[in-house]
Design a protein around this motif. Structure first.
Motif, PDB file in Angstrom:
ATOM      1  N   THR A 150      51.558  -4.369 -41.615  1.00 41.55           N
ATOM      2  CA  THR A 150      51.948  -5.432 -40.698  1.00 41.55           C
ATOM      3  C   THR A 150      50.880  -6.522 -40.608  1.00 41.55           C
ATOM      4  OG1 THR A 150      53.192  -3.818 -39.418  1.00 41.55           O
ATOM      5  CG2 THR A 150      52.672  -5.845 -38.299  1.00 41.55           C
ATOM      6  N   ARG A 151      49.711  -6.233 -41.123  1.00 45.90           N
ATOM      7  CA  ARG A 151      48.549  -7.104 -40.945  1.00 45.90           C
ATOM      8  C   ARG A 151      48.805  -8.548 -41.375  1.00 45.90           C
ATOM      9  NH1 ARG A 151      44.247  -4.188 -43.269  1.00 45.90           N
ATOM     10  NH2 ARG A 151      44.282  -3.072 -41.304  1.00 45.90           N
ATOM     11  N   LEU A 200      57.217 -14.487 -36.700  1.00 51.07           N
ATOM     12  CA  LEU A 200      56.587 -13.164 -36.778  1.00 51.07           C
ATOM     13  C   LEU A 200      57.639 -12.065 -36.872  1.00 51.07           C
ATOM     14  CD1 LEU A 200      54.236 -11.120 -36.538  1.00 51.07           C
ATOM     15  CD2 LEU A 200      54.478 -11.329 -34.053  1.00 51.07           C
ATOM     16  N   VAL A 251      51.024 -10.455 -38.874  1.00 50.23           N
ATOM     17  CA  VAL A 251      50.328 -10.682 -37.600  1.00 50.23           C
ATOM     18  C   VAL A 251      49.242 -11.741 -37.770  1.00 50.23           C
ATOM     19  CG1 VAL A 251      48.835  -9.635 -35.854  1.00 50.23           C
ATOM     20  CG2 VAL A 251      50.874  -8.415 -36.646  1.00 50.23           C
ATOM     21  N   GLU A 252      48.503 -11.668 -38.853  1.00 51.43           N
ATOM     22  CA  GLU A 252      47.452 -12.666 -39.076  1.00 51.43           C
ATOM     23  C   GLU A 252      48.049 -14.068 -39.233  1.00 51.43           C
ATOM     24  OE1 GLU A 252      45.161 -11.072 -42.322  1.00 51.43           O
ATOM     25  OE2 GLU A 252      43.999  -9.783 -40.972  1.00 51.43           O
ATOM     26  N   THR A 285      58.377  -9.277 -40.264  1.00 47.23           N
ATOM     27  CA  THR A 285      58.098  -7.839 -40.257  1.00 47.23           C
ATOM     28  C   THR A 285      59.198  -7.104 -39.495  1.00 47.23           C
ATOM     29  OG1 THR A 285      56.496  -6.120 -39.680  1.00 47.23           O
ATOM     30  CG2 THR A 285      56.621  -8.001 -38.200  1.00 47.23           C
ATOM     31  N   PHE A 339      50.781 -15.087 -37.802  1.00 52.19           N
ATOM     32  CA  PHE A 339      51.151 -15.434 -36.433  1.00 52.19           C
ATOM     33  C   PHE A 339      49.936 -15.938 -35.653  1.00 52.19           C
ATOM     34  CE2 PHE A 339      51.311 -13.927 -31.990  1.00 52.19           C
ATOM     35  CZ  PHE A 339      52.387 -14.653 -31.518  1.00 52.19           C
ATOM     36  N   CYS A 388      48.919 -11.512 -28.000  1.00 54.53           N
ATOM     37  CA  CYS A 388      47.934 -11.751 -29.068  1.00 54.53           C
ATOM     38  C   CYS A 388      46.933 -10.607 -29.151  1.00 54.53           C
ATOM     39  CB  CYS A 388      47.204 -13.076 -28.837  1.00 54.53           C
ATOM     40  SG  CYS A 388      48.245 -14.527 -29.080  1.00 54.53           S
ATOM     41  N   VAL A 398      55.522  -3.945 -33.404  1.00 52.66           N
ATOM     42  CA  VAL A 398      55.482  -5.391 -33.208  1.00 52.66           C
ATOM     43  C   VAL A 398      56.689  -5.829 -32.385  1.00 52.66           C
ATOM     44  CG1 VAL A 398      55.639  -7.634 -34.367  1.00 52.66           C
ATOM     45  CG2 VAL A 398      54.114  -5.869 -35.271  1.00 52.66           C
ATOM     46  N   ALA A 431      47.469  -5.060 -35.906  1.00 50.55           N
ATOM     47  CA  ALA A 431      47.048  -5.466 -37.254  1.00 50.55           C
ATOM     48  C   ALA A 431      45.918  -4.596 -37.766  1.00 50.55           C
ATOM     49  CB  ALA A 431      46.630  -6.935 -37.255  1.00 50.55           C
ATOM     50  N   LEU A 475      48.649  -7.541 -30.554  1.00 48.35           N
ATOM     51  CA  LEU A 475      48.920  -7.678 -31.983  1.00 48.35           C
ATOM     52  C   LEU A 475      47.653  -7.580 -32.828  1.00 48.35           C
ATOM     53  CD1 LEU A 475      51.722 -10.386 -32.001  1.00 48.35           C
ATOM     54  CD2 LEU A 475      51.946  -7.912 -32.378  1.00 48.35           C
ATOM     55  N   GLU A 476      46.520  -7.987 -32.287  1.00 45.59           N
ATOM     56  CA  GLU A 476      45.255  -7.791 -33.008  1.00 45.59           C
ATOM     57  C   GLU A 476      45.005  -6.302 -33.240  1.00 45.59           C
ATOM     58  OE1 GLU A 476      42.435  -9.843 -30.550  1.00 45.59           O
ATOM     59  OE2 GLU A 476      42.613 -11.674 -31.730  1.00 45.59           O
TER      60      GLU A 476
END
Length: 186
Positions: A166-167, A16, A170-171, A20, A173, A153, A25, A160, A156-157
């Protein structure tokens, strides 16, 4: 927590951060993957310092004695540690119960400190049983690490959803099998 599971999670986090360069993040990862902290609390004279000395060199990471539980003219201490060892003498008081209630879902062990005073409290570990305390501490650090990974998690949701650039990273990940396992283990 197995070493294999920890290594897989660590690899997912590394993937991850290499995918990015988003500062948000990076900050979230730094908070989540930082050193696990351990605090030792208790009322004055309960045996906190003795326990800290007994554990020094036996546990890794930050081990700090936290003063202020039921101490006159001292505000209640912040209990912002990952793992807490709460030392009692003779028995559990209302001040001890307040500390334990504040830590409801976080790893906390009650340790009978002043053995010379005696205690008949159930669900305590004797301060002189260092092996049992270190064993519990090891498991508690694993629990604390999983809690941090779950918080990462969730954070990060949100990232995103708010940061389209960054989406994708993160997705990816969140779809990593190690991270799916972390989330499923909760």
């Amino acid at each position: 927590m197995t070493e294999e599971w920890t290594s897989a999670t660590r690899a997912a986090v590394a993937a991850l951060t290499s995918a990015t360069d988003d500062d948000v993040v990076s900050a979230a990862v730094a908070r989540a993957r930082g050193e696990i902290t351990t605090g030792v609390t208790g009322r004055p004279g309960a045996g906190k310092s003795t326990l800290v000395c007994a554990l020094s060199g036996r546990v890794s990471g930050t081990l700090r004695e936290i003063h202020g539980v039921d101490a006159p003219d001292v505000p209640d201490p912040p209990l912002d540690v990952d793992v807490l060892l709460h030392v009692v003498a003779r028995g559990i008081t209302d001040a001890d119960r307040a500390v334990l209630a504040a830590r409801r879902s976080a790893p906390t062990l009650v340790v009978a400190g002043r053995l010379d005073l005696g205690t008949d409290e159930p669900d305590t570990v004797r301060a002189d049983d260092v092996e049992a305390i270190v064993g519990w501490w090891t498991d508690a650090c694993g629990t604390a690490r999983r809690r941090r990974d779950l918080l990462l998690c969730a954070e990060l949701e949100t990232v995103a959803a708010e940061r389209p650039h960054t989406r994708a990273a993160v997705e990816a990940f969140l779809r990593d099998p190690a991270i799916i396992a972390v989330r499923g283990a909760s």
